[in-house]
Design a protein around this motif. Sequence first.
Motif, PDB file in Angstrom:
ATOM      1  N   LEU A  78       0.863  -1.180   0.000  1.00 24.26           N
ATOM      2  CA  LEU A  78       0.000   0.000   0.000  1.00 24.26           C
ATOM      3  C   LEU A  78       0.898   1.227   0.000  1.00 24.26           C
ATOM      4  O   LEU A  78       0.492   2.312  -0.389  1.00 24.26           O
ATOM      5  CB  LEU A  78      -0.913   0.010   1.233  1.00 24.26           C
ATOM      6  N   LEU A 101       0.658  -8.012  -8.166  1.00 24.55           N
ATOM      7  CA  LEU A 101       0.410  -7.400  -6.857  1.00 24.55           C
ATOM      8  C   LEU A 101      -1.051  -7.613  -6.453  1.00 24.55           C
ATOM      9  O   LEU A 101      -1.365  -7.903  -5.304  1.00 24.55           O
ATOM     10  CB  LEU A 101       0.716  -5.900  -6.918  1.00 24.55           C
ATOM     11  N   ARG A 102      -1.931  -7.519  -7.449  1.00 24.22           N
ATOM     12  CA  ARG A 102      -3.348  -7.724  -7.173  1.00 24.22           C
ATOM     13  C   ARG A 102      -3.585  -9.165  -6.719  1.00 24.22           C
ATOM     14  O   ARG A 102      -4.326  -9.417  -5.778  1.00 24.22           O
ATOM     15  CB  ARG A 102      -4.141  -7.399  -8.438  1.00 24.22           C
ATOM     16  N   ARG A 105      -2.619  -9.498  -3.158  1.00 21.47           N
ATOM     17  CA  ARG A 105      -3.614  -8.920  -2.242  1.00 21.47           C
ATOM     18  C   ARG A 105      -4.886  -9.754  -2.195  1.00 21.47           C
ATOM     19  O   ARG A 105      -5.545  -9.821  -1.154  1.00 21.47           O
ATOM     20  CB  ARG A 105      -3.946  -7.493  -2.675  1.00 21.47           C
ATOM     21  N   LEU A 106      -5.225 -10.374  -3.313  1.00 19.10           N
ATOM     22  CA  LEU A 106      -6.454 -11.169  -3.350  1.00 19.10           C
ATOM     23  C   LEU A 106      -6.309 -12.471  -2.577  1.00 19.10           C
ATOM     24  O   LEU A 106      -7.247 -12.924  -1.924  1.00 19.10           O
ATOM     25  CB  LEU A 106      -6.829 -11.497  -4.795  1.00 19.10           C
ATOM     26  N   PHE A 134     -14.065  -9.454  -5.257  1.00 20.05           N
ATOM     27  CA  PHE A 134     -13.011  -8.830  -6.064  1.00 20.05           C
ATOM     28  C   PHE A 134     -12.246  -9.889  -6.844  1.00 20.05           C
ATOM     29  O   PHE A 134     -11.774  -9.645  -7.943  1.00 20.05           O
ATOM     30  CB  PHE A 134     -12.032  -8.051  -5.174  1.00 20.05           C
TER      31      PHE A 134
ATOM     32  N   THR B 193      -8.517  -1.362  -1.464  1.00 17.66           N
ATOM     33  CA  THR B 193      -7.284  -1.576  -2.220  1.00 17.66           C
ATOM     34  C   THR B 193      -6.527  -2.785  -1.683  1.00 17.66           C
ATOM     35  O   THR B 193      -6.026  -3.614  -2.445  1.00 17.66           O
ATOM     36  CB  THR B 193      -6.373  -0.334  -2.113  1.00 17.66           C
ATOM     37  N   GLY B 196      -7.419  -6.066  -2.958  1.00 15.97           N
ATOM     38  CA  GLY B 196      -7.145  -6.381  -4.354  1.00 15.97           C
ATOM     39  C   GLY B 196      -8.142  -5.830  -5.351  1.00 15.97           C
ATOM     40  O   GLY B 196      -8.267  -6.379  -6.448  1.00 15.97           O
ATOM     41  N   ALA B 197      -8.844  -4.734  -5.011  1.00 12.47           N
ATOM     42  CA  ALA B 197      -9.805  -4.171  -5.960  1.00 12.47           C
ATOM     43  C   ALA B 197      -9.086  -3.530  -7.139  1.00 12.47           C
ATOM     44  O   ALA B 197      -8.054  -2.886  -6.969  1.00 12.47           O
ATOM     45  CB  ALA B 197     -10.676  -3.130  -5.260  1.00 12.47           C
ATOM     46  N   THR B 198      -9.628  -3.709  -8.344  1.00  7.21           N
ATOM     47  CA  THR B 198      -9.154  -2.952  -9.493  1.00  7.21           C
ATOM     48  C   THR B 198      -9.714  -1.540  -9.358  1.00  7.21           C
ATOM     49  O   THR B 198     -10.649  -1.322  -8.584  1.00  7.21           O
ATOM     50  CB  THR B 198      -9.674  -3.569 -10.802  1.00  7.21           C
ATOM     51  N   GLN B 201     -13.432  -1.640  -9.714  1.00  4.52           N
ATOM     52  CA  GLN B 201     -14.102  -2.228  -8.543  1.00  4.52           C
ATOM     53  C   GLN B 201     -14.118  -1.232  -7.394  1.00  4.52           C
ATOM     54  O   GLN B 201     -15.095  -1.118  -6.659  1.00  4.52           O
ATOM     55  CB  GLN B 201     -13.385  -3.520  -8.118  1.00  4.52           C
TER      56      GLN B 201
END
Lengths: 402, 291
Positions: A78, A101-102, A105-106, A134, B193, B196-198, B201
């Motif tokens: 972040l 990176l997403r 985080r997911l 998400f 964030t 993992g939101a785009t 989103q």
Amino acid sequence: MADPKIRIERVSKLFGPDPQAALPLLDTDASKAEIMEQTGSIVGLRNVDLDIAGGSIFVVMGLSGSGKSTLIRHINRLIEPTAGRILVDDTDVVSLSKAALRELRLHRVSMVFQNFGLLPNKTVIDNIALGLRFAGATNSRARDLAMEQVERVGLKGFEKQYPRQLSGGMQQRVGLARALATNAEILLMDEAFSALDPLIRHDMQSQLLELQADLKKTIVFITHDLDEALRIGDQIAILNDGSLSQCGTGEEILLHPADGYVKRFVRNVDRARVITVSAAARKMPTITCAEISIDKIARLLSAEDAQAVFIVDDEGQPTGAISATSVAHHTDDSYWRDPKHVLPVTRVSYDTILANALSDVAESEAPVAVVDERGRMIGAISRQSALEAMAGTNGPSNSAKC
Amino acid sequence: MADNFPDLIDMRAVRSAIDGWFNGIVSSYGQALETAFLPVLRLLNGIEDFLLWVPWFVLIPVVALVSFAATRDWRMPIAVIVMLFLTGVLGLWQPAMATVALMLTATLFAIVIGIPVGILMSFSNRLQAVMLPVLDVMQTMPIFVYLIPFVMLFGPGKIPALLATIVFSVPPLVRLTNLGIREVNPEVIEAVTAFGATPMQKLFAAQLPLATPTIMAGINQTTMMALSMVVIASMIGAGGLGYEVLQGIQRLDVSRGLFAGLGIVFLAIIFDRLVQAYGKRVQKHLEAGNT
């Protein structure tokens, strides 16, 4: 530590117009204020090295402005570091592409926030399902998975409510369930319980410890409350002005505070609840039953300035004690060989918390023997050494770096 | 004329250049633009025809029901019934519906244009720095100035009136959309964030829903500004209540002007309360998001 789950390598963070320019100053002994004055940059983190073991609760502690919240935000990026590397399972987080990176985080790192960070327009169940949605889960599948977490954190019956209808403690359970729902191995908790009142906070800590016994996540927990850190932390790192002051177990930090800053932190802690009996134990002279003679006992007592001599059997397990005050009354060797005349010994295991051994220390006439896992004598705690340990007047200071 | 400020530049040349440039645009694109905006005109006329097609004794209860749904209070529907009935009694039903059609169409376009522009502004500090002064100019420029180019392009009629109304009424919505998104609780954005939101989103899950009360306030202001524009728009042939007011001025007909003015006030009250009540209902979930 063989293979840390998270490795933070010389991470520095500067906030300001030209962070790179101020970077070399971090290696000098210029203070935070001096760096601010010379370059206009604010030091967030300064050459922080940390290894965080998998499956443990790692607490990062410090006063506000010490950089602890900045540090935790580097793990899921972040916040971008100005210099240094952050490795999660050997993945370099800093070099990850947007998509990677997403993914991180997911699926791999989730987070709990101080003021919960819940969506006020969504119900409890939809808040918990957020990360799953998400990630592309269908609404019904996400809700099914979220429902498991609702039950896990004890919010069953509240899933259709909105966050504002819940108390602070319950809202944070939603936050916790949301973080657990993505099944990430790493849980970042940024002052997660700091906004709650003390009783609720204690309950939440207990719940977290229960969950952790079950789930074995890698938890990085930020707090400014040392009691909280000592209660839940397997390892504790203390940050001061962005630099790492000390890192170690709660006991290590209490017994050997690395510097004045850490000392100020630990000053008011109830030490008896944290340190183990081994930290309070003193070496005591021992003697086998066959060796007993007044001469030898007197020699041992005077040489080691001890209050008692412990009689041990062939295995090294204590069977009795002869106190320094009573030995003078009977100068006959055979008198002391008779087990009826020696003091009975109370044994405590070396890893007992001192607070739990205090009643034994108070009741036992002889010092309480501290024994290892095979019952062999390591040392003993007298009333005096117990008090010294609680007052914190023992032991030389040395720092243990992570 | 004695002028004590020296003529540094020959302004006549500058002005004739501007006028010439604009006349050029009018002559080369005027026809194309008029064709391009034909669907808009059809929409506007469609709404107006529909409102006039629905009998008054159906329309009044429908609006009353909508107002009850928004407020959950019996006072608002009663006020709506009284005000709309009075509008009809004053002989203003037809112009009132024309005005409502113009205002609804203008608001619709203002929303379609204003919210996306506001969203873009909230994402970029640079765009915000450019847009804020533009919005200031749009709001402070006397409305009549807009009328000139639009009338030149389209000739007097409903289209220039509609366009001038949109230009005049869109700034508050752009501003408040931008502001609303920027003021969303940063911890919520951070949380979204971190999970993992785009960016899309993030926008639809957090930013827009949480900015909705502010955006609704923007829509409210836009409808009010559109309504205030109807009198002026009537000067270029928009008709409606504004035209009645205009006639009242031209013929020094006090009662005519007064009644038409009352009709505008009634419409303003009804729309203002409706949008506000709806905004409050949306807001309910958002209250006390964090303790």
